[in-house]
Design a protein around this motif. Structure first.
Motif, PDB file in Angstrom:
ATOM      1  N   HIS A  73      97.597 -51.240  52.065  1.00  0.00           N
ATOM      2  CA  HIS A  73      96.379 -50.435  52.073  1.00  0.00           C
ATOM      3  C   HIS A  73      95.143 -51.333  52.217  1.00  0.00           C
ATOM      4  N   GLN A  74      95.112 -52.443  51.473  1.00  0.00           N
ATOM      5  CA  GLN A  74      93.981 -53.358  51.552  1.00  0.00           C
ATOM      6  C   GLN A  74      93.887 -54.003  52.931  1.00  0.00           C
ATOM      7  N   ILE A  75      95.024 -54.381  53.486  1.00  0.00           N
ATOM      8  CA  ILE A  75      95.036 -55.015  54.806  1.00  0.00           C
ATOM      9  C   ILE A  75      94.533 -54.038  55.863  1.00  0.00           C
ATOM     10  N   MET A  76      95.004 -52.785  55.800  1.00  0.00           N
ATOM     11  CA  MET A  76      94.564 -51.784  56.771  1.00  0.00           C
ATOM     12  C   MET A  76      93.073 -51.502  56.631  1.00  0.00           C
ATOM     13  N   ALA A  77      92.574 -51.448  55.405  1.00  0.00           N
ATOM     14  CA  ALA A  77      91.143 -51.204  55.195  1.00  0.00           C
ATOM     15  C   ALA A  77      90.321 -52.339  55.800  1.00  0.00           C
ATOM     16  N   GLU A  78      90.778 -53.579  55.632  1.00  0.00           N
ATOM     17  CA  GLU A  78      90.077 -54.719  56.219  1.00  0.00           C
ATOM     18  C   GLU A  78      90.099 -54.635  57.738  1.00  0.00           C
ATOM     19  N   ARG A  79      91.222 -54.247  58.307  1.00  0.00           N
ATOM     20  CA  ARG A  79      91.317 -54.139  59.769  1.00  0.00           C
ATOM     21  C   ARG A  79      90.371 -53.065  60.290  1.00  0.00           C
ATOM     22  N   GLN A  80      90.306 -51.933  59.585  1.00  0.00           N
ATOM     23  CA  GLN A  80      89.422 -50.864  60.025  1.00  0.00           C
ATOM     24  C   GLN A  80      87.962 -51.285  59.936  1.00  0.00           C
ATOM     25  N   GLN A  81      87.627 -52.077  58.932  1.00  0.00           N
ATOM     26  CA  GLN A  81      86.255 -52.565  58.806  1.00  0.00           C
ATOM     27  C   GLN A  81      85.939 -53.555  59.911  1.00  0.00           C
ATOM     28  N   ASN A  82      86.923 -54.347  60.307  1.00  0.00           N
ATOM     29  CA  ASN A  82      86.692 -55.375  61.318  1.00  0.00           C
ATOM     30  C   ASN A  82      86.671 -54.810  62.740  1.00  0.00           C
ATOM     31  N   LEU A  83      87.355 -53.712  62.987  1.00  0.00           N
ATOM     32  CA  LEU A  83      87.414 -53.169  64.342  1.00  0.00           C
ATOM     33  C   LEU A  83      86.044 -52.804  64.900  1.00  0.00           C
ATOM     34  N   PRO A  84      85.228 -52.035  64.212  1.00  0.00           N
ATOM     35  CA  PRO A  84      83.920 -51.708  64.785  1.00  0.00           C
ATOM     36  C   PRO A  84      83.075 -52.950  65.043  1.00  0.00           C
ATOM     37  N   VAL A  85      83.193 -53.939  64.178  1.00  0.00           N
ATOM     38  CA  VAL A  85      82.439 -55.173  64.370  1.00  0.00           C
ATOM     39  C   VAL A  85      82.889 -55.862  65.649  1.00  0.00           C
ATOM     40  N   GLN A  86      84.189 -55.876  65.900  1.00  0.00           N
ATOM     41  CA  GLN A  86      84.706 -56.508  67.104  1.00  0.00           C
ATOM     42  C   GLN A  86      84.278 -55.724  68.335  1.00  0.00           C
ATOM     43  N   GLU A  87      84.314 -54.390  68.256  1.00  0.00           N
ATOM     44  CA  GLU A  87      83.872 -53.575  69.383  1.00  0.00           C
ATOM     45  C   GLU A  87      82.392 -53.790  69.654  1.00  0.00           C
ATOM     46  N   ASP A  88      81.594 -53.846  68.591  1.00  0.00           N
ATOM     47  CA  ASP A  88      80.163 -54.103  68.749  1.00  0.00           C
ATOM     48  C   ASP A  88      79.941 -55.474  69.360  1.00  0.00           C
ATOM     49  N   ALA A  89      80.709 -56.438  68.917  1.00  0.00           N
ATOM     50  CA  ALA A  89      80.562 -57.802  69.426  1.00  0.00           C
ATOM     51  C   ALA A  89      80.912 -57.856  70.906  1.00  0.00           C
ATOM     52  N   SER A  90      81.981 -57.162  71.326  1.00  0.00           N
ATOM     53  CA  SER A  90      82.340 -57.176  72.738  1.00  0.00           C
ATOM     54  C   SER A  90      81.289 -56.438  73.569  1.00  0.00           C
ATOM     55  N   PHE A  91      80.726 -55.365  73.043  1.00  0.00           N
ATOM     56  CA  PHE A  91      79.671 -54.643  73.752  1.00  0.00           C
ATOM     57  C   PHE A  91      78.433 -55.522  73.898  1.00  0.00           C
ATOM     58  N   GLU A  92      78.076 -56.216  72.813  1.00  0.00           N
ATOM     59  CA  GLU A  92      76.926 -57.125  72.866  1.00  0.00           C
ATOM     60  C   GLU A  92      77.181 -58.253  73.853  1.00  0.00           C
ATOM     61  N   LEU A  93      78.408 -58.750  73.877  1.00  0.00           N
ATOM     62  CA  LEU A  93      78.763 -59.812  74.806  1.00  0.00           C
ATOM     63  C   LEU A  93      78.624 -59.327  76.249  1.00  0.00           C
ATOM     64  N   LEU A  94      79.058 -58.120  76.514  1.00  0.00           N
ATOM     65  CA  LEU A  94      78.933 -57.537  77.849  1.00  0.00           C
ATOM     66  C   LEU A  94      77.468 -57.401  78.240  1.00  0.00           C
ATOM     67  N   GLN A  95      76.628 -56.935  77.318  1.00  0.00           N
ATOM     68  CA  GLN A  95      75.202 -56.818  77.595  1.00  0.00           C
ATOM     69  C   GLN A  95      74.576 -58.178  77.884  1.00  0.00           C
ATOM     70  N   LEU A  96      74.972 -59.186  77.114  1.00  0.00           N
ATOM     71  CA  LEU A  96      74.430 -60.529  77.336  1.00  0.00           C
ATOM     72  C   LEU A  96      74.848 -61.077  78.687  1.00  0.00           C
ATOM     73  N   ARG A  97      76.072 -60.821  79.098  1.00  0.00           N
ATOM     74  CA  ARG A  97      76.536 -61.302  80.406  1.00  0.00           C
ATOM     75  C   ARG A  97      75.737 -60.637  81.537  1.00  0.00           C
ATOM     76  N   LYS A  98      75.484 -59.321  81.389  1.00  0.00           N
ATOM     77  CA  LYS A  98      74.680 -58.629  82.406  1.00  0.00           C
ATOM     78  C   LYS A  98      73.276 -59.220  82.464  1.00  0.00           C
ATOM     79  N   ARG A  99      72.710 -59.509  81.306  1.00  0.00           N
ATOM     80  CA  ARG A  99      71.360 -60.085  81.251  1.00  0.00           C
ATOM     81  C   ARG A  99      71.331 -61.458  81.919  1.00  0.00           C
ATOM     82  N   VAL A 100      72.380 -62.258  81.710  1.00  0.00           N
ATOM     83  CA  VAL A 100      72.464 -63.579  82.342  1.00  0.00           C
ATOM     84  C   VAL A 100      72.520 -63.420  83.862  1.00  0.00           C
ATOM     85  N   GLU A 101      73.306 -62.453  84.361  1.00  0.00           N
ATOM     86  CA  GLU A 101      73.392 -62.210  85.804  1.00  0.00           C
ATOM     87  C   GLU A 101      72.018 -61.822  86.372  1.00  0.00           C
ATOM     88  N   GLU A 102      71.306 -60.956  85.643  1.00  0.00           N
ATOM     89  CA  GLU A 102      69.974 -60.547  86.098  1.00  0.00           C
ATOM     90  C   GLU A 102      69.034 -61.742  86.156  1.00  0.00           C
TER      91      GLU A 102
END
Length: 121
Positions: A73-102
């Motif tokens: 239960h604790q491991i799953m709760a940690e994974r669920q907390q980390n997933l949105p952070v990872q998704e946000d990080a990948s989205f931010e990374l994508l935005q930064l790459r687009k900005r670099v291209e511009e």
């Protein structure tokens, strides 16, 4: 150090004697190996821990209990907390790459303008 008791074969300890040995360990602060040797004259090899488990004693000191043990239960709760952070990080990374291209495109345009201006002058 305490005086050693006359060694006895561990196979011949009664239940009461086993309780006495374990209580001595729990109350003295000495290691299991030391207490085992005090009563038997032999090395422990995990037999005292086996007795403790058989007789229902807590086998881990309270300060170490559950320190490293995590439930599913604790491991799953940690994974669920980390997933949105990872998704946000990948989205931010994508935005930064687009900005670099511009910015790279803007830099190329500025370089071409600088070359054109220098040839005109």
């Amino acid at each position: 150090m305490d005086n050693f008791i006359i060694p006895k074969n561990p196979n011949h300890f009664s239940l009461e004697e086993r309780h006495v040995l374990i209580q001595d360990y729990l109350s003295s602060g000495y290691s299991k190996s030391y207490i085992w040797y005090k009563y038997t004259g032999q090395e422990d090899h995990g037999r005292m821990l086996k007795w403790m488990r058989q007789l229902g004693y807590e086998t881990q000191p309270p300060e170490f209990r559950h320190r490293f043990v995590r439930t599913n239960h604790q491991i799953m709760a940690e994974r669920q907390q980390n997933l949105p952070v990872q998704e946000d990080a990948s989205f931010e990374l994508l935005q930064l790459r687009k900005r670099v291209e511009e910015l790279e495109k803007e830099l190329k345009d500025a370089q071409m303008k600088a070359i054109a201006f220098s040839t005109m002058v």
